[in-house]
Motif scaffolding. Structure first.
Motif, PDB file in Angstrom:
ATOM      1  N   ILE A 126      11.663 -14.314  -2.001  1.00  0.00           N
ATOM      2  CA  ILE A 126      10.885 -14.053  -0.798  1.00  0.00           C
ATOM      3  C   ILE A 126       9.961 -12.876  -1.032  1.00  0.00           C
ATOM      4  O   ILE A 126      10.385 -11.770  -1.293  1.00  0.00           O
ATOM      5  CB  ILE A 126      11.814 -13.754   0.393  1.00  0.00           C
ATOM      6  N   GLY A 127       8.689 -13.174  -0.936  1.00  0.00           N
ATOM      7  CA  GLY A 127       7.723 -12.096  -1.050  1.00  0.00           C
ATOM      8  C   GLY A 127       7.556 -11.536  -2.443  1.00  0.00           C
ATOM      9  O   GLY A 127       6.898 -10.530  -2.636  1.00  0.00           O
ATOM     10  N   LYS A 174       2.962 -16.331   1.870  1.00  0.00           N
ATOM     11  CA  LYS A 174       3.378 -16.006   3.241  1.00  0.00           C
ATOM     12  C   LYS A 174       4.130 -17.183   3.865  1.00  0.00           C
ATOM     13  O   LYS A 174       5.157 -17.015   4.504  1.00  0.00           O
ATOM     14  CB  LYS A 174       2.159 -15.684   4.112  1.00  0.00           C
ATOM     15  N   GLU A 183       7.429 -17.431   2.387  1.00  0.00           N
ATOM     16  CA  GLU A 183       8.247 -16.324   2.869  1.00  0.00           C
ATOM     17  C   GLU A 183       8.910 -16.689   4.198  1.00  0.00           C
ATOM     18  O   GLU A 183      10.107 -16.503   4.395  1.00  0.00           O
ATOM     19  CB  GLU A 183       7.326 -15.125   3.090  1.00  0.00           C
ATOM     20  N   SER A 222      12.924 -17.429   4.377  1.00  0.00           N
ATOM     21  CA  SER A 222      13.809 -16.486   5.056  1.00  0.00           C
ATOM     22  C   SER A 222      14.536 -17.170   6.207  1.00  0.00           C
ATOM     23  O   SER A 222      15.697 -16.886   6.483  1.00  0.00           O
ATOM     24  CB  SER A 222      13.058 -15.239   5.510  1.00  0.00           C
TER      25      SER A 222
END
Lengths: 153, 153
Positions: A119-120, B88, B91, B95
């Motif tokens: 993530i990211g 993005k 992400e 998440s």
DNA sequence: GCTTGACCTTAACATTAGTTGAGGTTTTAG
DNA sequence: CTAAAACCTCAACTAATGTTAAGGTCAAGC
């Protein structure tokens, strides 16, 4: 009335279902699949020994761990027939299933951790991400390019 | 030949499938379900933008966490169409899915722990075991008799 | 320019885990 | 005794996730 004493010996399909919190059709289904069994009244209605409640409880627990009915059935088949499963029986089943559970938990945890790392991280570019890379760059990238095989399926 | 430069712009269904390690029929299936899309050649053959590889990678990861295709599709639908998913985007999806994963891991862990407690504890008697008791003694036993509702299904 | 492999569509099949409905019987409560 | 509730069987249906087959077309190499 005489049949329904304080210690009810046999249970109808409806009683079994409501006590286990499942549908009558599911009880029928499990019986068809050989996971449980019953005897019949003169009028051809099912009567279940109390032990079936324990078996159904075991079935529900095992299903929660993700074990398919076929496997559950196979495990139950190894128990002595016509008796209520004993604690020893339960011990054997549950510890085996716990191992399965542990394995699945570990797989999911590895996946989650990898997900977290990605993530990211910006690595989702075509050639570098261990999550992304499905075989696309298996030749050119060497190791570290196959989270998708993480769980070995 | 002119079409097949170093930077191949479009991929055939077979290329997509082999790069992702899935069957051609699965690629067709995902397209039918609206998870991915393609354009067609004059001869009606599918051509996929490279971005589809990323989407398929996401699909595979999400499936591993136990998310059904319908949900994966819904999530992908919220991404801007006709573009490669951005970091993005990834992400956000990852998440959210990680949270789902965490929840499932926790459920399984609770189950495993309860299983561990019950192994050999002797509590499998009809009235006392939290694993066993499905509603059988819900009235008479009060609290502590419902592992089977542990995961709230 | 032809053959072969890759591709096309549509429909049917497979599996897991059940549910639903039709048509008929049994049990139970009053 | 009778009516309602519960039960019976059998077959068909659901939903998810694909695979397989049939019958036909396209594209690429020799």
């Amino acid at each position: 009335m005489a049949e329904k004493g304080v210690l009810q010996r046999y249970l109808s399909v409806g009683e079994v279902a409501s006590r286990c919190g499942i549908a009558v059709s599911a009880v029928h289904f499990y019986e068809r699949k050989g996971l449980i069994s019953s005897i019949r009244t003169d009028g051809n209605q099912r009567r279940f020994h109390r032990g079936v409640l324990r078996k159904l409880a075991i079935i529900k627990v095992a299903q929660k761990t993700g074990i398919p009915l076929s496997e559950i059935g196979a495990a139950l088949d190894k128990l002595p027939p016509n008796t209520v499963p004993t604690i020893k029986d339960w011990e054997k089943l549950s510890s085996q299933w716990r191992d399965d559970l542990n394995e699945r938990i570990e797989q999911l945890t590895r996946l989650r951790d990898q997900l977290g790392k990605c993530i990211g991280c910006g690595c989702l570019s075509i050639s570098a991400c261990p999550l992304y890379n499905p075989g696309d760059a298996l030749g050119s990238d060497g190791p570290g390019a196959r989270l998708l095989e993480l769980t070995e399926e």
